[in-house]
Scaffold this motif. Structure first.
Motif, PDB file in Angstrom:
ATOM      1  N   MET A 146       0.827  -1.182   0.000  1.00 28.37           N
ATOM      2  CA  MET A 146       0.000   0.000   0.000  1.00 28.37           C
ATOM      3  C   MET A 146       0.876   1.252   0.000  1.00 28.37           C
ATOM      4  SD  MET A 146      -2.846   1.221   2.755  1.00 28.37           S
ATOM      5  CE  MET A 146      -4.369   0.574   2.140  1.00 28.37           C
ATOM      6  N   ALA A 147       1.950   1.235   0.788  1.00 32.79           N
ATOM      7  CA  ALA A 147       2.843   2.391   0.855  1.00 32.79           C
ATOM      8  C   ALA A 147       3.466   2.663  -0.508  1.00 32.79           C
ATOM      9  CB  ALA A 147       3.933   2.166   1.896  1.00 32.79           C
ATOM     10  N   ALA A 148       3.859   1.618  -1.215  1.00 32.69           N
ATOM     11  CA  ALA A 148       4.467   1.785  -2.536  1.00 32.69           C
ATOM     12  C   ALA A 148       3.480   2.397  -3.526  1.00 32.69           C
ATOM     13  CB  ALA A 148       4.961   0.437  -3.057  1.00 32.69           C
ATOM     14  N   GLU A 149       2.220   1.990  -3.460  1.00 36.49           N
ATOM     15  CA  GLU A 149       1.202   2.547  -4.355  1.00 36.49           C
ATOM     16  C   GLU A 149       0.970   4.025  -4.072  1.00 36.49           C
ATOM     17  OE1 GLU A 149      -2.312   0.155  -3.976  1.00 36.49           O
ATOM     18  OE2 GLU A 149      -1.302  -1.642  -4.689  1.00 36.49           O
ATOM     19  N   ILE A 150       0.924   4.393  -2.803  1.00 36.55           N
ATOM     20  CA  ILE A 150       0.707   5.792  -2.425  1.00 36.55           C
ATOM     21  C   ILE A 150       1.883   6.649  -2.889  1.00 36.55           C
ATOM     22  CG2 ILE A 150       0.466   7.397  -0.487  1.00 36.55           C
ATOM     23  CD1 ILE A 150      -1.029   5.093   0.971  1.00 36.55           C
ATOM     24  N   VAL A 151       3.104   6.178  -2.628  1.00 36.58           N
ATOM     25  CA  VAL A 151       4.284   6.933  -3.030  1.00 36.58           C
ATOM     26  C   VAL A 151       4.378   7.008  -4.550  1.00 36.58           C
ATOM     27  CG1 VAL A 151       6.808   6.981  -2.987  1.00 36.58           C
ATOM     28  CG2 VAL A 151       5.537   6.464  -0.908  1.00 36.58           C
ATOM     29  N   ALA A 152       4.035   5.944  -5.255  1.00 34.74           N
ATOM     30  CA  ALA A 152       4.062   5.958  -6.725  1.00 34.74           C
ATOM     31  C   ALA A 152       3.077   6.989  -7.267  1.00 34.74           C
ATOM     32  CB  ALA A 152       3.737   4.573  -7.271  1.00 34.74           C
ATOM     33  N   ALA A 153       1.896   7.078  -6.662  1.00 37.85           N
ATOM     34  CA  ALA A 153       0.909   8.073  -7.093  1.00 37.85           C
ATOM     35  C   ALA A 153       1.427   9.482  -6.840  1.00 37.85           C
ATOM     36  CB  ALA A 153      -0.409   7.849  -6.359  1.00 37.85           C
ATOM     37  N   HIS A 154       2.055   9.688  -5.692  1.00 35.47           N
ATOM     38  CA  HIS A 154       2.603  11.011  -5.378  1.00 35.47           C
ATOM     39  C   HIS A 154       3.750  11.355  -6.310  1.00 35.47           C
ATOM     40  CE1 HIS A 154       4.901  13.799  -2.485  1.00 35.47           C
ATOM     41  NE2 HIS A 154       3.987  14.495  -3.115  1.00 35.47           N
ATOM     42  N   ALA A 155       4.625  10.389  -6.575  1.00 36.67           N
ATOM     43  CA  ALA A 155       5.787  10.623  -7.437  1.00 36.67           C
ATOM     44  C   ALA A 155       5.380  10.872  -8.890  1.00 36.67           C
ATOM     45  CB  ALA A 155       6.749   9.445  -7.356  1.00 36.67           C
ATOM     46  N   SER A 156       4.220  10.382  -9.297  1.00 35.29           N
ATOM     47  CA  SER A 156       3.784  10.595 -10.680  1.00 35.29           C
ATOM     48  C   SER A 156       3.375  12.042 -10.918  1.00 35.29           C
ATOM     49  CB  SER A 156       2.622   9.659 -11.029  1.00 35.29           C
ATOM     50  OG  SER A 156       1.453  10.033 -10.321  1.00 35.29           O
ATOM     51  N   THR A 157       3.060  12.783  -9.855  1.00 31.09           N
ATOM     52  CA  THR A 157       2.653  14.182 -10.013  1.00 31.09           C
ATOM     53  C   THR A 157       3.689  15.165  -9.490  1.00 31.09           C
ATOM     54  OG1 THR A 157       1.500  14.165  -7.890  1.00 31.09           O
ATOM     55  CG2 THR A 157       0.208  13.623  -9.844  1.00 31.09           C
ATOM     56  N   THR A 158       4.649  14.702  -8.701  1.00 34.99           N
ATOM     57  CA  THR A 158       5.651  15.575  -8.106  1.00 34.99           C
ATOM     58  C   THR A 158       7.045  15.045  -8.423  1.00 34.99           C
ATOM     59  OG1 THR A 158       4.139  15.974  -6.272  1.00 34.99           O
ATOM     60  CG2 THR A 158       6.426  16.609  -5.933  1.00 34.99           C
ATOM     61  N   PRO A 159       7.901  15.870  -9.024  1.00 33.55           N
ATOM     62  CA  PRO A 159       9.265  15.397  -9.273  1.00 33.55           C
ATOM     63  C   PRO A 159       9.996  15.166  -7.951  1.00 33.55           C
ATOM     64  CG  PRO A 159       8.996  17.682 -10.003  1.00 33.55           C
ATOM     65  CD  PRO A 159       7.684  17.218  -9.493  1.00 33.55           C
ATOM     66  N   MET A 160      10.595  13.976  -7.820  1.00 31.76           N
ATOM     67  CA  MET A 160      11.281  13.621  -6.577  1.00 31.76           C
ATOM     68  C   MET A 160      12.608  12.945  -6.910  1.00 31.76           C
ATOM     69  SD  MET A 160       8.011  11.955  -4.611  1.00 31.76           S
ATOM     70  CE  MET A 160       8.563  12.089  -2.927  1.00 31.76           C
ATOM     71  N   THR A 161      13.610  13.183  -6.052  1.00 28.89           N
ATOM     72  CA  THR A 161      14.888  12.509  -6.220  1.00 28.89           C
ATOM     73  C   THR A 161      14.766  11.091  -5.653  1.00 28.89           C
ATOM     74  OG1 THR A 161      15.733  13.198  -4.063  1.00 28.89           O
ATOM     75  CG2 THR A 161      16.145  14.687  -5.926  1.00 28.89           C
ATOM     76  N   LYS A 162      15.752  10.289  -5.930  1.00 36.35           N
ATOM     77  CA  LYS A 162      15.771   8.905  -5.435  1.00 36.35           C
ATOM     78  C   LYS A 162      15.745   8.889  -3.906  1.00 36.35           C
ATOM     79  CE  LYS A 162      18.676   4.782  -5.583  1.00 36.35           C
ATOM     80  NZ  LYS A 162      19.935   4.217  -6.095  1.00 36.35           N
ATOM     81  N   ALA A 188       2.117   1.540  11.938  1.00 42.23           N
ATOM     82  CA  ALA A 188       1.620   2.017  13.230  1.00 42.23           C
ATOM     83  C   ALA A 188       0.093   2.002  13.249  1.00 42.23           C
ATOM     84  CB  ALA A 188       2.143   3.425  13.513  1.00 42.23           C
ATOM     85  N   ILE A 189      -0.520   2.426  12.170  1.00 42.32           N
ATOM     86  CA  ILE A 189      -1.983   2.421  12.082  1.00 42.32           C
ATOM     87  C   ILE A 189      -2.506   0.989  12.166  1.00 42.32           C
ATOM     88  CG2 ILE A 189      -3.941   2.873  10.542  1.00 42.32           C
ATOM     89  CD1 ILE A 189      -2.384   5.341   9.549  1.00 42.32           C
ATOM     90  N   ASP A 190      -1.835   0.068  11.476  1.00 45.81           N
ATOM     91  CA  ASP A 190      -2.246  -1.339  11.471  1.00 45.81           C
ATOM     92  C   ASP A 190      -2.169  -1.945  12.876  1.00 45.81           C
ATOM     93  OD1 ASP A 190      -3.118  -3.693  10.137  1.00 45.81           O
ATOM     94  OD2 ASP A 190      -1.049  -4.463  10.192  1.00 45.81           O
ATOM     95  N   LYS A 191      -1.187  -1.511  13.651  1.00 51.12           N
ATOM     96  CA  LYS A 191      -1.017  -2.025  15.016  1.00 51.12           C
ATOM     97  C   LYS A 191      -1.891  -1.280  16.019  1.00 51.12           C
ATOM     98  CE  LYS A 191       3.793  -3.277  14.177  1.00 51.12           C
ATOM     99  NZ  LYS A 191       5.193  -2.930  14.476  1.00 51.12           N
ATOM    100  N   GLY A 192      -2.577  -0.227  15.562  1.00 48.55           N
ATOM    101  CA  GLY A 192      -3.436   0.546  16.448  1.00 48.55           C
ATOM    102  C   GLY A 192      -2.694   1.601  17.247  1.00 48.55           C
ATOM    103  N   GLU A 193      -1.474   1.896  16.847  1.00 52.68           N
ATOM    104  CA  GLU A 193      -0.676   2.902  17.542  1.00 52.68           C
ATOM    105  C   GLU A 193      -0.969   4.280  16.955  1.00 52.68           C
ATOM    106  OE1 GLU A 193       3.338   1.685  16.873  1.00 52.68           O
ATOM    107  OE2 GLU A 193       3.136  -0.144  18.047  1.00 52.68           O
ATOM    108  N   ALA A 194      -0.650   5.303  17.721  1.00 52.33           N
ATOM    109  CA  ALA A 194      -0.835   6.677  17.246  1.00 52.33           C
ATOM    110  C   ALA A 194       0.299   7.041  16.292  1.00 52.33           C
ATOM    111  CB  ALA A 194      -0.847   7.648  18.416  1.00 52.33           C
ATOM    112  N   VAL A 195      -0.048   7.740  15.232  1.00 54.19           N
ATOM    113  CA  VAL A 195       0.944   8.196  14.270  1.00 54.19           C
ATOM    114  C   VAL A 195       1.361   9.600  14.679  1.00 54.19           C
ATOM    115  CG1 VAL A 195       1.399   8.717  11.850  1.00 54.19           C
ATOM    116  CG2 VAL A 195      -0.107   6.828  12.453  1.00 54.19           C
TER     117      VAL A 195
END
Length: 138
Positions: free
Chosen positions: A1-17, A33-40
């Motif tokens: 899920m994290a990779a999909e979110i970052v890929a979507a963000h990177a497709s609209t914003t130029p980012m370095t490696k 943290a969210i999955d474990k029920g911890e506060a972010v």
């Protein structure tokens, strides 16, 4: 899920490696943290304000790009970036980094291209005509 979110963000914003890797790592930690029920824990505007600028004011405002002095990202104009990414207004940003009001928060080339577009479309002339008509009707 994290990779999909970052890929979507990177497709609209130029980012370095390095930025991609850092964002992916940060997002993965937050999702775990969210999955474990911890506060972010998020960095607040006050914490960002305490940070030293990432880049000097002189280097931050270039001809073709403007660099955010908080996070180091480059773009054509800062106003929207400041609101969405840092939750601050241009006035707060100017105050934090002692930027004069005469310094635009947009790249010089971008401002000039927008100015030329307005001239080409006759926006100044239309405004003058509208003001004259309004004054005449009063």
């Amino acid at each position: 899920m994290a990779a999909e979110i970052v890929a979507a963000h990177a497709s609209t914003t130029p980012m370095t490696k390095e930025e991609l890797i850092a964002e992916l790592s940060e997002l993965h930690k937050a999702l775990s943290a969210i999955d474990k029920g911890e506060a972010v824990v998020e960095e607040t505007v006050e914490e960002e304000a305490a940070q030293a600028p990432v880049i000097s004011r002189k280097k931050a405002f270039g001809k073709d790009k403007v660099t955010c002095m908080i996070c180091g990202k480059t773009m054509k104009t800062l106003a929207r970036h400041l609101k969405t990414n840092h939750g601050m207004t241009p006035a707060q940003y100017r105050k934090q980094f002692d930027i004069p009001r005469t310094q635009p928060l947009a790249a010089r080339a971008y401002s000039e291209s927008r100015r030329q577009m307005a001239i080409d479309r006759g926006l100044g002339d239309n405004l003058a005509k509208a003001r004259a008509a309004r004054a005449k009707n009063k």
